[in-house]
Each structure stands twice: as C-alpha cells, then as structure tokens.
Design a protein around this motif. Sequence first.
Motif, PDB file in Angstrom:
ATOM      1  N   PHE A 131      -6.649 -39.081  -9.123  1.00  0.00           N
ATOM      2  CA  PHE A 131      -5.129 -39.736  -8.443  1.00  0.00           C
ATOM      3  C   PHE A 131      -6.285 -41.558  -8.465  1.00  0.00           C
ATOM      4  N   GLN A 132      -5.562 -42.116  -8.592  1.00  0.00           N
ATOM      5  CA  GLN A 132      -5.925 -43.909  -8.604  1.00  0.00           C
ATOM      6  C   GLN A 132      -5.513 -44.843  -8.337  1.00  0.00           C
ATOM      7  N   PRO A 133      -4.622 -44.921  -6.901  1.00  0.00           N
ATOM      8  CA  PRO A 133      -3.598 -46.123  -6.647  1.00  0.00           C
ATOM      9  C   PRO A 133      -3.633 -47.292  -8.081  1.00  0.00           C
ATOM     10  N   TRP A 134      -4.682 -47.717  -8.049  1.00  0.00           N
ATOM     11  CA  TRP A 134      -4.734 -48.957  -8.361  1.00  0.00           C
ATOM     12  C   TRP A 134      -4.058 -49.528  -9.855  1.00  0.00           C
ATOM     13  N   VAL A 135      -4.104 -47.707 -10.564  1.00  0.00           N
ATOM     14  CA  VAL A 135      -3.662 -47.941 -11.627  1.00  0.00           C
ATOM     15  C   VAL A 135      -1.697 -47.502 -11.713  1.00  0.00           C
ATOM     16  N   GLY A 136      -2.236 -46.683 -10.319  1.00  0.00           N
ATOM     17  CA  GLY A 136      -0.349 -45.889 -10.240  1.00  0.00           C
ATOM     18  C   GLY A 136      -0.737 -44.520 -10.997  1.00  0.00           C
ATOM     19  N   THR A 137      -1.372 -43.694 -11.479  1.00  0.00           N
ATOM     20  CA  THR A 137      -1.534 -42.800 -12.324  1.00  0.00           C
ATOM     21  C   THR A 137      -3.077 -42.107 -11.899  1.00  0.00           C
ATOM     22  N   SER A 152      -6.349 -40.029 -16.145  1.00  0.00           N
ATOM     23  CA  SER A 152      -7.638 -38.193 -17.471  1.00  0.00           C
ATOM     24  C   SER A 152      -6.572 -37.221 -17.636  1.00  0.00           C
ATOM     25  N   ALA A 153      -4.659 -37.425 -16.971  1.00  0.00           N
ATOM     26  CA  ALA A 153      -3.791 -36.865 -17.604  1.00  0.00           C
ATOM     27  C   ALA A 153      -3.203 -37.605 -18.716  1.00  0.00           C
ATOM     28  N   ILE A 154      -2.677 -36.595 -19.172  1.00  0.00           N
ATOM     29  CA  ILE A 154      -1.247 -37.500 -20.866  1.00  0.00           C
ATOM     30  C   ILE A 154      -0.252 -37.559 -19.862  1.00  0.00           C
ATOM     31  N   ASP A 155       0.233 -38.524 -20.472  1.00  0.00           N
ATOM     32  CA  ASP A 155       1.677 -38.806 -20.429  1.00  0.00           C
ATOM     33  C   ASP A 155       2.202 -37.703 -19.906  1.00  0.00           C
ATOM     34  N   TRP A 156       2.346 -36.237 -20.704  1.00  0.00           N
ATOM     35  CA  TRP A 156       3.557 -35.589 -19.833  1.00  0.00           C
ATOM     36  C   TRP A 156       2.986 -34.590 -18.536  1.00  0.00           C
ATOM     37  N   THR A 157       1.208 -34.498 -18.849  1.00  0.00           N
ATOM     38  CA  THR A 157       0.814 -33.657 -17.878  1.00  0.00           C
ATOM     39  C   THR A 157       0.793 -34.734 -15.778  1.00  0.00           C
ATOM     40  N   ALA A 158       0.913 -35.809 -16.095  1.00  0.00           N
ATOM     41  CA  ALA A 158       1.082 -36.706 -15.484  1.00  0.00           C
ATOM     42  C   ALA A 158       2.489 -36.851 -14.887  1.00  0.00           C
ATOM     43  N   ALA A 159       3.522 -36.438 -15.410  1.00  0.00           N
ATOM     44  CA  ALA A 159       4.779 -36.038 -14.786  1.00  0.00           C
ATOM     45  C   ALA A 159       4.950 -34.767 -13.997  1.00  0.00           C
ATOM     46  N   VAL A 160       3.935 -33.738 -14.926  1.00  0.00           N
ATOM     47  CA  VAL A 160       4.111 -32.609 -13.415  1.00  0.00           C
ATOM     48  C   VAL A 160       3.457 -32.837 -13.107  1.00  0.00           C
ATOM     49  N   MET A 161       2.351 -33.631 -11.945  1.00  0.00           N
ATOM     50  CA  MET A 161       1.434 -33.801 -11.552  1.00  0.00           C
ATOM     51  C   MET A 161       2.330 -34.274 -10.073  1.00  0.00           C
ATOM     52  N   GLY A 162       3.202 -35.215 -11.226  1.00  0.00           N
ATOM     53  CA  GLY A 162       4.010 -35.729 -10.120  1.00  0.00           C
ATOM     54  C   GLY A 162       5.195 -35.087  -9.203  1.00  0.00           C
ATOM     55  N   THR A 163       5.506 -33.949  -9.871  1.00  0.00           N
ATOM     56  CA  THR A 163       6.586 -33.202  -9.477  1.00  0.00           C
ATOM     57  C   THR A 163       5.392 -31.722  -8.814  1.00  0.00           C
ATOM     58  N   HIS A 164       4.126 -31.575  -8.973  1.00  0.00           N
ATOM     59  CA  HIS A 164       3.356 -30.553  -7.936  1.00  0.00           C
ATOM     60  C   HIS A 164       3.865 -31.506  -6.547  1.00  0.00           C
ATOM     61  N   VAL A 165       3.289 -33.017  -6.439  1.00  0.00           N
ATOM     62  CA  VAL A 165       2.786 -33.599  -4.734  1.00  0.00           C
ATOM     63  C   VAL A 165       4.410 -34.123  -4.920  1.00  0.00           C
ATOM     64  N   THR A 166       5.375 -33.400  -5.341  1.00  0.00           N
ATOM     65  CA  THR A 166       6.654 -33.907  -4.430  1.00  0.00           C
ATOM     66  C   THR A 166       7.267 -32.320  -3.938  1.00  0.00           C
ATOM     67  N   GLY A 167       6.810 -31.463  -4.522  1.00  0.00           N
ATOM     68  CA  GLY A 167       6.434 -29.629  -4.401  1.00  0.00           C
ATOM     69  C   GLY A 167       6.177 -29.865  -2.632  1.00  0.00           C
ATOM     70  N   ALA A 168       4.850 -30.783  -2.763  1.00  0.00           N
ATOM     71  CA  ALA A 168       3.630 -30.046  -1.938  1.00  0.00           C
ATOM     72  C   ALA A 168       4.793 -31.237  -0.730  1.00  0.00           C
ATOM     73  N   LEU A 169       5.321 -32.228  -0.634  1.00  0.00           N
ATOM     74  CA  LEU A 169       5.303 -32.971   0.155  1.00  0.00           C
ATOM     75  C   LEU A 169       6.478 -32.028   1.214  1.00  0.00           C
ATOM     76  N   GLN A 170       7.342 -31.536  -0.434  1.00  0.00           N
ATOM     77  CA  GLN A 170       8.861 -30.518   0.384  1.00  0.00           C
ATOM     78  C   GLN A 170       8.365 -29.828   1.392  1.00  0.00           C
ATOM     79  N   SER A 171       7.058 -28.965   1.180  1.00  0.00           N
ATOM     80  CA  SER A 171       6.888 -27.961   2.165  1.00  0.00           C
ATOM     81  C   SER A 171       6.242 -28.414   3.508  1.00  0.00           C
ATOM     82  N   VAL A 195       5.327 -43.885  -5.902  1.00  0.00           N
ATOM     83  CA  VAL A 195       5.859 -44.469  -5.506  1.00  0.00           C
ATOM     84  C   VAL A 195       5.476 -45.298  -7.072  1.00  0.00           C
ATOM     85  N   SER A 196       3.671 -45.578  -6.100  1.00  0.00           N
ATOM     86  CA  SER A 196       2.855 -45.877  -7.127  1.00  0.00           C
ATOM     87  C   SER A 196       3.036 -45.889  -8.372  1.00  0.00           C
ATOM     88  N   PHE A 197       3.194 -44.626  -8.909  1.00  0.00           N
ATOM     89  CA  PHE A 197       3.373 -43.627 -10.182  1.00  0.00           C
ATOM     90  C   PHE A 197       4.753 -45.025 -10.887  1.00  0.00           C
TER      91      PHE A 197
END
Length: 601
Positions: free
Chosen positions: A63-69, A72-91, A122-124
């Motif tokens: 993850f690169q905060p300065w570009v907010g994503t 190396s991901a593509i649009d849809w896989t980046a959306a999935v990575m965000g979901t993984h981070v959210t799931g980990a935050l829940q745990s 939020v950056s994403f």
Amino acid sequence: MLVKWVTTALAFGTLASGFSLFPLHLPSRFREGDAVKSNTATPDLQLFEDTFEALRVLQDAYFQPWVGTWPSAIDWTAAVMGTHVTGALQSLSRDLELYYPTLDAGYSAKENAISLYFSQLVSFYFGQDAFSIRNQAFDDMLWVVLGWIDTIKFIKVYSRHHYEKGTREEAKPGALWNQSWYGNAWTPVFAHRARIFWELAATGWDTKLCGGGMNWNPKLTPYKNAITNELYIAGSIAMYLYFPGDKNAAPFNFGSPGLNPGFTGSAEWSPHDPKYLEAALNGYKWLIQSNMTNDQGLYADGFHISGNNSGSNNTKCDERDEMVYTYNQGVVLSGQLGLFKVTGDAGYLREGHRLIENVIRATGYDLDKESPVDNISKIFPGQIPPWHGLGRAGVLEDACDIIGKCSQDGQTFKGIWMHHFTSFCAILEPFPNIPVYARSFGRIQAEHSAACQRYIGWLRHNAVAARGTRDGEGKFGMWWTIGLLDTTTMLNIKVNLQAMPEQDGAVDYRNYGVPHDSLWIANMKGGLPNVSDEVNKGQHPIGKAASNDVAAERESDETAAEKTWALFPDPNSRGRGRTVETQGGGLAVLRALWELSKQSL
C-alpha cells in the motif's frame, strides 16, 4: 412491506421450525440443541500474531498512502484488498486486548492500529479510480459496493462498542469527551459511493434473456455468470441491511431521473429501501433456478445464449461454461446470511452449509475423519496429489495454481472465498425488528455454530499450508498446497496431465483472457475488433495471450510446468509470483481460522 417480502422469501425455503436445520452428520460433541460456547480458554495468540503480521505485510509492502491504493493491484482487486483490510479491522477491534496483559497497553495499541489502517482505507477512498470503474463490467462495480458497505458496518460496530455515551470517560463533561468516533464522519461519504455503484450495477439486470439474471460485461456478448449474480445478491441485501441513507445527489442532476436509475424524486435515499431486498430475493431465486451448479454441487462459471451473436431468436441460457473457480463458491454465502437475517428463513443457511461441504469435499478432505482422503506421505516424493474438483490434498486450489499461470484475477479468488466464508460463519446475532426470529432463533444459532465448528480441522489444514508458502519477508504464495510438501523434492517432480485439472466445456477466461471468437465478442467481424484486448488487459498470465485451442494450451502448460521446476525450486515464484493479491489470500485464511477457532473456546 417487509411482511410481503418475507412471504415471498419463504417460497425459496422452509422457515426453521420443528426440523433439523442442517442435514449434517454431526460429531457427538455437536448435537442439536448444544449451546454456543463462550470464550473460557486462552486463544491461540500465535495465530493472532500471524494474522496481523499478514496485515502488516499487506499494507507495508504493497500500500502506498501518497496515491491511496495498492499500485500493483487493478481496480477490482484493489476493492477486494480494501475489504480484507476492513475484515481484519473488525477482528482487531474486538480482540486486541486478548493479546495484551493490561487494559492500558491493549487500548493504546488498539487505537494506534485502528487509526493507522482506517486512515489507509480513507486514503483508498480517494485513491480508488471510481470514474474508471463506472465504465467497467458490472461485477467490478459491485465489488465497490461490498467494500464500502463492509467499512460502514465496521464503523458502526466499533463506535457502538467503544464510543457511545457511557462506555468511556463518562464522568468527564464537555465537547472533547462527548465526541463520537471520528470514523463516523466518513460514513456518508462511503454510503454515497456504495449507493452510486449499486445503481450503476443494477442496470445489468435483464429479464429478456434467460428469464432474468445479471449480465457480466456490457462490452461483450450476453454472458450471465455466477460471480456477477452472487455479487448482486450479496450487495443488494447488504444495502438493505446496512446502507444508512444518502442525502447527496451528486453527480446526478435532481431533475434528470434518466441519468440516475435510482432517482426517487427527492434529494434523499432512505435506509432499508425495499428495492434492495426485492433485488436480492429476485437475484437469489434466479440463481438457484438457473442450473448453474455441476455434478459436484459447485457453481460453474456462467451461461452464454447460443446463437445470440448471429441473429437467433433463442433467449435461453443454454451454453454453460463449466469452468469452476473458488470465488464463485464464496460470495453467495454472504448473500445467504443476509437473506436469513431479514427473513428468518433457515433454508438460506442450510443451502450455504451444503455449498461449503461441497467445496471441502472437492478439495479432497473428509470432514468426518478430519483428514485428507489421500495419504500425502505415501504420494511423495515424485508425484502430485490427485485433483478432486477444487483442490488436492485437502487444500483449496484454483486450476491455475499448479501451473503457475494465474492472472491477477486468479490470484485473488481464494482470499475472496475465505472472506465470505468467515462472514457466513460468524456467530449469529438477531437483527433488530425482525419478529420472525422469536420462536426459533436460539436453536438456529446453536446449530449454525455447531456446523461451522465442524470446518475448523479443514480450515486449520489450509492455514498451515498457506503459512508454508511465506518467504523471508512474510509474503504468501498463491499455491497453498505446496506449503504442506517438502519443496526439496521439487526437482524430482513431474507435472503431467493427470495432475493438472481438466474440465470439459470449460474456458478459463479469467486466467487466459476472453477468447477471440464470436461466442464472447459481439460483432467480431466488424464492430469491436479490440474489445477483447481491452477486457483482458492485465488479466492473462505474463507473456500469454487468449487462445481458443484448449488442447494445445494444456500440452503447452504441461511442457512449461516441467521445465520450470528446475528453474524455480520455489513454485510460488513462478508466473506473477507473490503479489498483493496472494497476500490478501494469506491474510483471509488466517483470519478465518482465528475467527472460527475463538468460537470453539
């Protein structure tokens, strides 16, 4: 209105009252009526450590905060990575205190970790290329919906548990101590994006062909595939349950309903709108009646309509692509859970457990014996364990794993399955204001938990395999099965056609690209000569273009696989190697084991 939809829902299943919820042969420790166990023992803190080390590597390495994503991901896989981070935050938000011996240390560490990873989400939001995704396939749009709704759910739960009045600093007056958690400020922003993308995606629902169903990609011939319809179900029921409303009409003009399919004549979109529930119910009814599952009870990829590109009057889905991918067996689980929460119909849960059992069986694992059906120690060295339909040696696999030719799409699939499996097997909580739960919820809750506990042995087997693929930097590989095996024998292994999965009538377009033929591409001879290249951009394996010659592809892959063993003693360094997508998968399987194993304490 809710009663109307619940009545409609009951046509799809039977309300759990007076019968066993799951057609399972449960071990004696998991009989009907057992209470859900509480945490009375010490959890596996090493597993917790490994899970959040996987999260740290995902974010620090990719993850690169300065570009907010994740660049190396593509649009849809980046959306999935965000979901993984959210799931980990829940745990993380629920369980970090377990890892620290004192409350003060646990609270300080939790706040720091939550703030770090939530700020990256939020950056994403700003780094996500929302304008590009609007012009992509309908499934791409729906990954966006699920991602931001998941984040809204996390904000709500975290705020309720830690920042509602009376939970902390109750005795201190003043504005400083009475603020809600700052994450709530982002809920309207995330809700707006979820709403916009649901409305854009909903235009893909079509009743002229196949009696309903979502189209996959408007740039290709009509193709109604499992993943787009599962996402439509899961996304729609999530919108019904968790969308908090939206007062922001941008980017559409109030007076132009034609530009906005969801425009209702006012500047507000309300929570719990029945149109979301209707969409989920209609989508699920169509999916289960579509004949999308194969002889193993697994979802094939989707349906073409024969002759549609040559002026035929046929409107039936009659050409099924038999390709089986792991993620097609996962997303529907979240939809089934959501539909149960609204209707109280345990049939949705029963169908979800049946699908999970089919998946586990297709990896070559025996749930009753709690072990793989093949004796791995007797197979090696020199042989690859046999393929069982969706894995080998009891480990979840996609067909591309063994060859090392997975695209970015393929590298994302197993993590998606694990994420939705984890959501499905969370401890059930009654949803507010649904009176249908009154008589049977406690029994359903206990039986659902018991059924999920039955999967822990298989899940641990997969987590051990996945952990075995980590390199010195903690990065996970794609082919988890090899993590169980002695890689020093790799030079002696020959990958042959018997070890490589083969599915008659299957087109692996997610890894090799959409074929250049008239079945897939509209007006192939004149109208859209470059559409396949546009759709496939970045998807097929490096140096590998789409092909129509399946037999030649298999022979080529066999030859290439044999040659690469000597060059790559680490099989997970082949092809795309270790990527942000494979790291997301590693995080997802460890989190799944953590969440389920806690319930068994």
